[in-house]
Design a protein around this motif. Structure first.
Motif, PDB file in Angstrom:
ATOM      1  N   ARG A  85       0.868 -12.154  -0.233  1.00  0.00           N
ATOM      2  CA  ARG A  85      -0.487 -12.239   0.313  1.00  0.00           C
ATOM      3  C   ARG A  85      -0.697 -11.207   1.427  1.00  0.00           C
ATOM      4  O   ARG A  85      -1.785 -10.632   1.562  1.00  0.00           O
ATOM      5  CB  ARG A  85      -0.753 -13.642   0.847  1.00  0.00           C
ATOM      6  N   THR A  86       0.330 -10.976   2.244  1.00  0.00           N
ATOM      7  CA  THR A  86       0.217 -10.008   3.334  1.00  0.00           C
ATOM      8  C   THR A  86       0.024  -8.603   2.793  1.00  0.00           C
ATOM      9  O   THR A  86      -0.842  -7.835   3.276  1.00  0.00           O
ATOM     10  CB  THR A  86       1.470 -10.070   4.228  1.00  0.00           C
ATOM     11  N   MET A  87       0.828  -8.207   1.802  1.00  0.00           N
ATOM     12  CA  MET A  87       0.661  -6.869   1.220  1.00  0.00           C
ATOM     13  C   MET A  87      -0.727  -6.717   0.608  1.00  0.00           C
ATOM     14  O   MET A  87      -1.373  -5.676   0.759  1.00  0.00           O
ATOM     15  CB  MET A  87       1.746  -6.627   0.161  1.00  0.00           C
ATOM     16  N   GLU A  88      -1.195  -7.742  -0.070  1.00  0.00           N
ATOM     17  CA  GLU A  88      -2.521  -7.681  -0.675  1.00  0.00           C
ATOM     18  C   GLU A  88      -3.603  -7.538   0.385  1.00  0.00           C
ATOM     19  O   GLU A  88      -4.567  -6.786   0.226  1.00  0.00           O
ATOM     20  CB  GLU A  88      -2.752  -8.943  -1.501  1.00  0.00           C
ATOM     21  N   ALA A  89      -3.454  -8.273   1.505  1.00  0.00           N
ATOM     22  CA  ALA A  89      -4.459  -8.211   2.573  1.00  0.00           C
ATOM     23  C   ALA A  89      -4.434  -6.880   3.315  1.00  0.00           C
ATOM     24  O   ALA A  89      -5.473  -6.423   3.808  1.00  0.00           O
ATOM     25  CB  ALA A  89      -4.227  -9.358   3.552  1.00  0.00           C
ATOM     26  N   MET A  90      -3.256  -6.237   3.401  1.00  0.00           N
ATOM     27  CA  MET A  90      -3.150  -4.956   4.123  1.00  0.00           C
ATOM     28  C   MET A  90      -3.762  -3.802   3.334  1.00  0.00           C
ATOM     29  O   MET A  90      -4.055  -2.745   3.898  1.00  0.00           O
ATOM     30  CB  MET A  90      -1.690  -4.666   4.420  1.00  0.00           C
ATOM     31  N   GLN A  91      -3.948  -3.993   2.034  1.00  0.00           N
ATOM     32  CA  GLN A  91      -4.615  -3.004   1.181  1.00  0.00           C
ATOM     33  C   GLN A  91      -4.006  -1.615   1.312  1.00  0.00           C
ATOM     34  O   GLN A  91      -4.700  -0.616   1.486  1.00  0.00           O
ATOM     35  CB  GLN A  91      -6.116  -2.962   1.498  1.00  0.00           C
ATOM     36  N   GLU A 120      -2.081  -0.402   3.672  1.00  0.00           N
ATOM     37  CA  GLU A 120      -1.793   0.123   5.015  1.00  0.00           C
ATOM     38  C   GLU A 120      -0.326  -0.108   5.362  1.00  0.00           C
ATOM     39  O   GLU A 120       0.299  -1.065   4.912  1.00  0.00           O
ATOM     40  CB  GLU A 120      -2.687  -0.560   6.053  1.00  0.00           C
ATOM     41  N   VAL A 121       0.215   0.794   6.161  1.00  0.00           N
ATOM     42  CA  VAL A 121       1.590   0.666   6.648  1.00  0.00           C
ATOM     43  C   VAL A 121       1.610   0.990   8.136  1.00  0.00           C
ATOM     44  O   VAL A 121       0.708   1.668   8.644  1.00  0.00           O
ATOM     45  CB  VAL A 121       2.552   1.610   5.879  1.00  0.00           C
ATOM     46  N   PRO A 122       2.643   0.576   8.869  1.00  0.00           N
ATOM     47  CA  PRO A 122       3.756  -0.231   8.370  1.00  0.00           C
ATOM     48  C   PRO A 122       3.424  -1.721   8.347  1.00  0.00           C
ATOM     49  O   PRO A 122       2.528  -2.178   9.041  1.00  0.00           O
ATOM     50  CB  PRO A 122       4.857   0.057   9.383  1.00  0.00           C
ATOM     51  N   LEU A 141       9.585  -9.323   5.991  1.00  0.00           N
ATOM     52  CA  LEU A 141       9.154  -8.223   5.127  1.00  0.00           C
ATOM     53  C   LEU A 141       8.850  -6.995   5.966  1.00  0.00           C
ATOM     54  O   LEU A 141       8.144  -7.088   6.983  1.00  0.00           O
ATOM     55  CB  LEU A 141       7.907  -8.623   4.340  1.00  0.00           C
ATOM     56  N   VAL A 142       9.388  -5.855   5.540  1.00  0.00           N
ATOM     57  CA  VAL A 142       9.076  -4.561   6.141  1.00  0.00           C
ATOM     58  C   VAL A 142       8.713  -3.612   5.013  1.00  0.00           C
ATOM     59  O   VAL A 142       9.453  -3.488   4.027  1.00  0.00           O
ATOM     60  CB  VAL A 142      10.263  -4.002   6.943  1.00  0.00           C
TER      61      VAL A 142
END
Length: 344
Positions: free
Chosen positions: A177-183, A185-187, A216-217
């Motif tokens: 869910r976090t990766m999906e919400a960050m769309q 963006e990194v890091p 998660l990183v």
């Protein structure tokens, strides 16, 4: 009738005067003033009186009732005063005695460990992410490289609510869910603490409900050496500065390569003992480099970005840290056990 009322008055006042307790007083009140009492019985005969007699008898009846009620009230107050004096004499408090200390609650040992782990990773630049305990099949499995009918799903015996909803078996869905919400963006640097649920045995080391913390990183040029350095820093802050770790090859569907992480035994410092079965090592968590398929489903190009992930059981960490040999101690609400951690 007037004479009967006067006689009733004298009889009632005399009997009330001999009353010794509140119970007897109430009985006499009913006897003389109740719906079936003596005064009511006399007044039922007023219908036979002439119009001139009724006001006179009515006034006398009111005076009789008033006299009886007044004495009842007086006696009742007297009994109340006597009861108060008796209780005060029996319940004396010595105000010169020192006060009794109030027992205060304390943070549950599992919450202590969670807070300590959070503080360690926040100090390394991580933030805390949370997600729902009732999760969809997609986030709990498919987004983590576990499609339907994947044999690895058998590793986690799950509590399904519907065909698409279940109690999450891990906190890894929060990573998806976090990766999906960050769309893209990194890091990304997050840890995901929370409760998880599995149909597991109820014994000294297993429970149907327990706590996990996932990490998660995601970024550019993230390597296995970054994972190892992160976990070495964490274990040394958690278990002591001389703690060592080792990585053993393993398999997790959402990481590739995958490793199990061991720490030097907290009891014997690696020399070998009963706790570590004379190996000198204790397993604490699983980890690995984020699988390219998981990165891709989260919106990250695996040709550009990489990452690592790790997951640990809070109960496992707490059992090692505090020398607890049975996971059920954390859930039995035994104050003899919990009070040992009040000063930690």
């Amino acid at each position: 009738m007037k004479e009967r009322l006067e006689a009733l008055k004298l009889e009632a006042l005399e009997e009330l005067g001999r009353t010794a307790d509140a119970g007897q007083l109430n009985d006499l009140r009913v006897k003389y003033l109740g719906k079936k009492g003596a005064l009511t019985e006399i007044l039922r005969g007023m219908g036979a009186l002439s119009a001139e007699e009724r006001p006179v008898i009515g006034q006398v009846a009111n005076e009789v009732r008033g006299a009886i009620e007044s004495l009842i009230d007086t006696k009742q107050q007297e009994f109340q005063r006597q009861e108060t004096e008796r209780r005060l004499a029996a319940e004396k408090v010595d105000v010169t005695l020192p006060g009794r200390p109030m027992k205060q609650g304390a943070v549950h040992p599992l919450n202590q460990v969670i807070q300590e782990i959070e503080d360690i990773f926040i100090g390394m630049g991580y933030r805390i992410a949370e997600g729902p305990e009732v999760e969809t099949d997609y986030y709990n499995f498919e987004a983590l490289n576990l499609p339907r009918n994947h044999p690895a799903r058998d590793m986690q015996d799950s509590f399904y609510l519907t065909e698409e909803l279940l109690m999450r078996t891990q906190t890894s869905p929060v990573q998806a869910r976090t990766m999906e919400a960050m769309q893209g963006e990194v890091p990304i640097k997050v840890i995901c603490p929370g409760r998880v649920f599995r149909r597991d045995d109820d014994d000294a080391t297993h429970s149907f409900q327990f706590h996990q913390i996932e990490g998660l990183v995601v970024g550019k040029r993230i390597r296995m050496s970054d994972l190892k350095g992160t976990l070495l820093e964490f274990t040394r802050k958690m278990f002591g500065p001389n703690t060592q770790i080792r990585l053993r090859p393993s398999f997790f569907p959402f990481t590739e390569p995958s490793v199990e992480v061991d720490v030097t035994c907290v009891k014997c410092a690696g020399s070998g003992c009963r706790v570590c079965k004379n190996s000198g090592w204790l397993e604490i968590l699983g980890s690995g480099m984020v699988h390219p398929r998981v990165l891709e489903m989260g919106g990250y190009d695996p040709e550009i970005y990489s990452g690592f992930a790790f997951g640990m059981g809070v109960e496992r960490i707490a059992m090692l840290k505090y020398g607890v040999d049975d996971i059920r101690h954390f859930y039995n609400n035994d104050l003899r056990f919990l009070q040992q951690f009040a000063r930690i």
